[in-house]
Design a protein around this motif. Structure first.
Motif, PDB file in Angstrom:
ATOM      1  N   ASP A 240      82.746   2.624  53.478  1.00  0.00           N
ATOM      2  CA  ASP A 240      81.436   2.259  52.959  1.00  0.00           C
ATOM      3  C   ASP A 240      80.744   3.534  52.446  1.00  0.00           C
ATOM      4  OD1 ASP A 240      78.783   1.602  52.607  1.00  0.00           O
ATOM      5  OD2 ASP A 240      78.550   0.608  54.564  1.00  0.00           O
ATOM      6  N   PRO A 241      80.278   3.544  51.197  1.00  0.00           N
ATOM      7  CA  PRO A 241      79.606   4.756  50.682  1.00  0.00           C
ATOM      8  C   PRO A 241      78.466   5.221  51.581  1.00  0.00           C
ATOM      9  CG  PRO A 241      79.881   3.145  48.925  1.00  0.00           C
ATOM     10  CD  PRO A 241      80.334   2.477  50.195  1.00  0.00           C
ATOM     11  N   LYS A 242      77.878   4.298  52.337  1.00  0.00           N
ATOM     12  CA  LYS A 242      76.752   4.676  53.207  1.00  0.00           C
ATOM     13  C   LYS A 242      77.218   5.277  54.542  1.00  0.00           C
ATOM     14  CE  LYS A 242      74.409   0.661  52.855  1.00  0.00           C
ATOM     15  NZ  LYS A 242      75.114  -0.066  51.780  1.00  0.00           N
ATOM     16  N   ALA A 243      78.545   5.318  54.748  1.00  0.00           N
ATOM     17  CA  ALA A 243      79.057   5.849  56.019  1.00  0.00           C
ATOM     18  C   ALA A 243      78.965   7.371  56.098  1.00  0.00           C
ATOM     19  CB  ALA A 243      80.505   5.402  56.222  1.00  0.00           C
ATOM     20  N   SER A 244      78.457   8.008  55.050  1.00  0.00           N
ATOM     21  CA  SER A 244      78.332   9.465  55.051  1.00  0.00           C
ATOM     22  C   SER A 244      77.056   9.870  54.330  1.00  0.00           C
ATOM     23  CB  SER A 244      79.530  10.086  54.335  1.00  0.00           C
ATOM     24  OG  SER A 244      79.358  11.478  54.218  1.00  0.00           O
ATOM     25  N   SER A 245      76.576  11.057  54.660  1.00  0.00           N
ATOM     26  CA  SER A 245      75.405  11.567  53.937  1.00  0.00           C
ATOM     27  C   SER A 245      75.788  12.773  53.084  1.00  0.00           C
ATOM     28  CB  SER A 245      74.298  11.945  54.929  1.00  0.00           C
ATOM     29  OG  SER A 245      74.784  12.959  55.786  1.00  0.00           O
ATOM     30  N   ALA A 246      77.096  13.000  52.915  1.00  0.00           N
ATOM     31  CA  ALA A 246      77.543  14.202  52.193  1.00  0.00           C
ATOM     32  C   ALA A 246      77.585  13.962  50.683  1.00  0.00           C
ATOM     33  CB  ALA A 246      78.910  14.639  52.715  1.00  0.00           C
ATOM     34  N   TYR A 247      76.412  13.817  50.104  1.00  0.00           N
ATOM     35  CA  TYR A 247      76.320  13.641  48.655  1.00  0.00           C
ATOM     36  C   TYR A 247      75.516  14.788  48.062  1.00  0.00           C
ATOM     37  CZ  TYR A 247      78.192   8.992  49.401  1.00  0.00           C
ATOM     38  OH  TYR A 247      79.015   7.960  49.753  1.00  0.00           O
ATOM     39  N   GLY A 248      75.965  15.263  46.910  1.00  0.00           N
ATOM     40  CA  GLY A 248      75.209  16.304  46.204  1.00  0.00           C
ATOM     41  C   GLY A 248      74.021  15.705  45.482  1.00  0.00           C
ATOM     42  N   SER A 249      73.156  16.576  44.932  1.00  0.00           N
ATOM     43  CA  SER A 249      71.949  16.086  44.256  1.00  0.00           C
ATOM     44  C   SER A 249      72.313  15.275  43.009  1.00  0.00           C
ATOM     45  CB  SER A 249      71.043  17.260  43.882  1.00  0.00           C
ATOM     46  OG  SER A 249      71.820  18.248  43.244  1.00  0.00           O
ATOM     47  N   ASP A 250      73.516  15.489  42.467  1.00  0.00           N
ATOM     48  CA  ASP A 250      73.942  14.725  41.290  1.00  0.00           C
ATOM     49  C   ASP A 250      74.686  13.450  41.665  1.00  0.00           C
ATOM     50  OD1 ASP A 250      76.228  15.780  42.346  1.00  0.00           O
ATOM     51  OD2 ASP A 250      76.814  16.940  40.579  1.00  0.00           O
ATOM     52  N   GLY A 251      74.710  13.116  42.955  1.00  0.00           N
ATOM     53  CA  GLY A 251      75.335  11.881  43.390  1.00  0.00           C
ATOM     54  C   GLY A 251      76.829  11.995  43.675  1.00  0.00           C
ATOM     55  N   ARG A 252      77.422  13.180  43.359  1.00  0.00           N
ATOM     56  CA  ARG A 252      78.848  13.324  43.684  1.00  0.00           C
ATOM     57  C   ARG A 252      79.026  13.439  45.200  1.00  0.00           C
ATOM     58  NH1 ARG A 252      81.425  18.173  40.347  1.00  0.00           N
ATOM     59  NH2 ARG A 252      79.546  19.197  41.100  1.00  0.00           N
ATOM     60  N   TYR A 253      80.216  13.081  45.667  1.00  0.00           N
ATOM     61  CA  TYR A 253      80.502  13.082  47.102  1.00  0.00           C
ATOM     62  C   TYR A 253      81.228  14.367  47.493  1.00  0.00           C
ATOM     63  CZ  TYR A 253      82.039  11.709  51.702  1.00  0.00           C
ATOM     64  OH  TYR A 253      82.236  11.674  53.062  1.00  0.00           O
TER      65      TYR A 253
END
Ligand code: TNX
Length: 549
Positions: A240-253
């Motif tokens: 699930d994309p929500k299973a992590s908070s490791a996203y950059g400011s541009d939305g990349r993971y």
């Protein structure tokens, strides 16, 4: 006086132990044999207790000041008392916790310590700062679990039972590997895990910094490694994309550690007597690097950090000189960041098909007189090994690097064999067999009630039953086994909460395997102590798995 010769006696008395004792300054109460994890070599419980009160101070030798400060900070948090630090020259008042070096050597090594609690004082002795630090870790576990609370707890009596403890580790390498490539953990999250390692007297943090799905360490000469290689479009692994908070400011993971962050984490670990062994994977598991610099592959790319079924497809070209130049540049920077003795270069699961089809690799084989791609793999490792060695570091690699002509300083990390052979050949070995050390495996047979994990099953009791020394080794070869470690491969762990769930309590069991004498291992007593220990983990906010299966 209750003499707990850890081992024989525990085996005899089994599970719940509760002793009614009269204690000098203490009220009569039930005193439990302390629930220390990992269990110390020798504990002798006595009557009475020491009590921390608003007048308690810590008396330290100058060399132990950092450890004294850390102990004071923890005690201040929970008790709310001032707990000042005093130097030895100042006369100690009453109620002192003394951290000191013994006048004569203890014979317990650099990591060993003694701890003596009387109604008037606590004395921790260690020949070196590491041992003293471990003494303070044990001392904290002698208090009620509330001592690990981060805010002031009121209405609590802060007592520890009178006793002497003598303690030292069984193995020198007590490790944990964290894969931050499949999922990135932020620096503060890594530090929390390092704190948890210190609580369990683990001393080696193996940081798996690169793999197919992400490159996590800034390398100044090759900025695309992190500009491109640290990110992917999606979380992948069917999560699930929500299973992590490791996203950059541009939305990349994804994410990566700057060199300043790495240095800060190295210092943080050092203060807790934990060395960091960085891993830069080669020649396989290198898709993220090749997504950034495809010119170092055989075909020239393209490569990607996105998940494909052929996750191990990335492999550096063994024919191009530029590949070796690139890797040596990277390793030079990594060696500059990590002051420790060991550099891990991976070496596992090398997909050799590309080499078979590559004219440059075939040319290299001809030039070097190599009969097949397997020998080309040995050649690749040997070149890197020579380079690492020439920089005064020791190379360590997974099972696959084992062969008959490793340098004597090189270390084999056994996950699928090779350890016993390497130890017989005189190389040092770290054991991390899948069957006992893979903390990414399921913790229960009832998979429907568990979050997704790697396929196999590794229950707590099995970790506790692990014997790091491979059977049948002669004693010189046994001495080559430095120890063992647990591995957190994070394909299915996209957050610190999930990492903690998989690591604990299995890592508590592994810590005891690695620290405590083999003869003191006793499952029912471990389970009893774990119940108390889990109250500590609760206070520390560690989200462990509940239940013993
Ligand atoms: C094998 S163990 C790997 C890792 C995976 C792990 C999954 C090892 C040296 N290589 O790349 O994450 O299996 O359990």
């Amino acid at each position: 006086m209750v003499n707990v010769k850890v081992g024989a006696v525990l085996a005899a008395i089994g599970g719940a132990i509760s002793l009614s004792l009269f204690a000098g300054a203490c009220l009569q109460r039930n005193v439990e044999i302390p629930a220390i994890v990992p269990v110390p070599q020798h504990v002798q419980l006595q009557k009475g207790c020491f009590r921390v009160d608003p007048g308690t101070s810590i008396v330290v030798d100058r060399v132990f000041k950092a450890t004294g400060e850390m102990l004071a900070a923890q005690l201040r948090n929970a008790t709310g008392y001032a707990i000042p630090l005093r130097s030895e020259s100042e006369t100690a008042t009453t109620s002192a916790i003394i951290l000191t070096s013994p006048s004569a050597t203890l014979g317990l090594g650099a990591e060993g310590y003694t701890l003596e609690v009387t109604p008037e004082s606590v004395t921790v002795r260690g020949a070196a700062p590491a041992g003293l630090f471990y003494g303070t870790q044990t001392l904290l576990q002698l208090f009620p679990p509330q001592i690990f609370t981060q805010e002031t707890v009121t209405g609590q009596r802060w007592t520890v039972p009178c006793l002497p403890i003598t303690d030292q580790p069984r193995f020198a390498w007590r490790g944990l590997m964290l894969d931050v490539s499949r999922h990135f953990l932020k620096p503060a999250e890594v530090k929390k895990l390092i704190d948890a390692m210190a609580l369990h007297k683990l001393n080696t943090f193996h940081w798996h910094l690169t793999d197919d799905q992400g490159w996590r360490v800034e390398i100044k000469k090759y900025p695309r490694l992190t500009e491109v290689g640290a990110w992917r479009k999606r979380i992948g692994f069917n999560l699930d994309p929500k299973a992590s908070s490791a996203y950059g400011s541009d939305g990349r993971y994804g994410g990566y550690y700057t060199q300043a962050e790495v240095r800060d984490i190295v210092r943080y670990a050092e203060a807790r007597h934990i060395r960091i062994v960085p891993e830069i994977e080669l020649p396989g598991h290198s898709s993220a690097a090749l997504a950034a610099y495809p010119q170092y592959s055989c075909s020239g790319g393209p490569y990607s950090t996105e998940m494909t079924e052929s996750v191990s497809a990335g492999v550096y070209c063994a024919g191009k000189e530029e590949t070796f130049q690139f890797l040596c540049d990277v390793l030079s920077q990594v060696m500059g960041l990590f002051p420790g003795e060991f550099i891990h270069i991976g070496g596992d699961e090398v997909p050799r098909q590309n080499w078979h089809n590559c004219p440059r690799c075939q040319g290299r084989m001809k030039e070097e007189g190599l009969a097949n791609e397997h020998q080309l793999e040995d050649y690749f490792i040997r070149r890197i090994e020579t380079f690492v060695h020439s920089h005064g570091k020791r190379l360590i690699g997974w099972s696959e690097i084992q062969n008959d002509h490793l340098l004597p300083e090189t270390v084999v990390m056994d996950w699928i064999g090779g350890g016993a052979e390497a130890a017989r050949a005189g190389n040092d070995v770290v054991m991390t067999p899948e069957d006992f050390c893979y903390l990414d495996f399921y913790q229960s047979l009832d998979r429907s009630s568990e979050p997704a994990a790697a396929g196999a099953y590794l229950p707590l009791a099995k970790v506790y039953a692990f014997e790091p020394l491979p059977p049948g080794l002669p004693s010189e070869a046994q001495a080559r086994v430095l120890g063992a470690q647990g591995n957190l491969w994070t394909e299915y762990m996209s957050s610190l909460a999930q990492v903690e769930y998989m690591a604990f309590p299995r890592l508590c069991a592994l810590a005891e395997v690695l620290w405590s004498p083999k003869t003191s291992r006793h499952w029912p007593d471990f389970v009893r102590r774990l119940q108390v220990h889990e109250q500590r983990l609760d206070r520390l906010g560690i989200r462990y798995r509940r239940g013993n299966e």
